[in-house]
Write a protein that holds these residues in place. Structure first.
Motif, short mmCIF file in Angstrom:
data_model
loop_
_atom_site.label_atom_id
_atom_site.label_comp_id
_atom_site.label_asym_id
_atom_site.label_seq_id
_atom_site.Cartn_x
_atom_site.Cartn_y
_atom_site.Cartn_z
N PRO A 51 -12.74 36.41 -52.23
CA PRO A 51 -12.77 37.36 -51.11
C PRO A 51 -11.47 38.15 -51.02
O PRO A 51 -10.39 37.65 -51.35
N ALA A 52 -11.55 39.39 -50.56
CA ALA A 52 -10.39 40.28 -50.48
C ALA A 52 -9.26 39.67 -49.65
O ALA A 52 -8.08 39.83 -49.96
N ALA A 53 -9.62 38.96 -48.57
CA ALA A 53 -8.61 38.36 -47.69
C ALA A 53 -7.77 37.33 -48.44
O ALA A 53 -6.55 37.23 -48.24
N GLN A 54 -8.43 36.53 -49.30
CA GLN A 54 -7.70 35.52 -50.07
C GLN A 54 -6.87 36.16 -51.18
O GLN A 54 -5.78 35.69 -51.50
N LYS A 55 -7.39 37.24 -51.75
CA LYS A 55 -6.62 37.95 -52.78
C LYS A 55 -5.35 38.55 -52.17
O LYS A 55 -4.30 38.60 -52.81
#
Length: 227
Positions: A51-55
């Protein structure tokens, strides 16, 4: 003096490489039978689906490290004299050239570039290396080189003939490989016409010199027989 490129601050990892370093042990534990290549593919797939948030967590860590890296580099360069800076720049240039050469070699291997033709000595070396006694590979190499130097022309001939055969093999395989590379649009890995022409000219000159020497020997024998 006293300064080396080993003391140069290390470039920060990319966000993806940070993810790999953090997760590789867990992926290895879950996939103990997987090869390194298979493991990297799994990690790459996991990164792609992350997910973008984790990236973003990895991206922020990268930015923080890059800021610290800039400060460390400024301090590192400030302590260098002009001579040291020039010496380290040259050392860095050689390191980069070596890496480019290694990458190019790996790519050519992946593209299936034919192996170079072996010399008579290399064939002799491969045939006898395992059987030769020596305290180290270097000692074996020296011993075999000395043995090769002492061989008579007739003893060397079989190896030289194999080398000639291997040369023909290499030339034929290179022609096919280069034609294939051109079809694939990889003219960048194909030898230039100038290189091929220069090599062909050198080989022609060598053949002419050999023929001339052989002809001279025959004339000398003929003159002696007439006398």
């Amino acid at each position: 003096r006293g300064i080396s490129s080993a003391q140069r601050p290390k470039r920060p990892l990319t966000a993806y490489l940070r993810f790999v370093m953090d997760n590789r042990p867990a992926f290895r534990e879950k996939n103990p039978e997987a090869s390194n290549l298979e493991l990297i593919k799994k990690l790459a797939g996991a990164w792609k689906e992350l997910p973008a948030a984790q990236k973003q967590v990895y991206e922020e860590a990268k930015k923080t490290d890059w800021k610290r890296y800039g400060e460390q580099m400024a301090a590192y360069k400030a302590q260098l004299t002009p001579a040291q800076a020039a010496a380290l720049k040259e050392e860095r240039r050689k390191q980069l050239a070596k890496r480019r050469s290694m990458r190019a070699k790996r790519e050519l291997n992946l593209l299936g570039k034919p192996k170079r033709a072996r010399s008579g000595f290399n064939i002799f070396l491969a045939e006898n290396f395992q059987e030769t006694e020596g305290i180290s590979p270097a000692a074996k190499l020296k011993k075999l080189y000395d043995t090769w130097q002492k061989l008579t022309a007739s003893q060397k001939q079989p190896y030289l003939q194999l080398a000639e055969d291997d040369k023909v093999r290499y030339q034929n395989e290179m022609k096919s490989w280069e034609a294939k590379m051109i079809e694939l649009g990889r003219e960048d890995v194909v030898r230039s016409k100038k290189q091929r022409l220069r090599k062909k000219t050198a080989e022609t000159a060598k053949q002419a010199e050999t023929a001339k020497a052989s002809s001279g020997g025959k004339k000398a024998k003929l003159k002696k027989s007439e006398e």
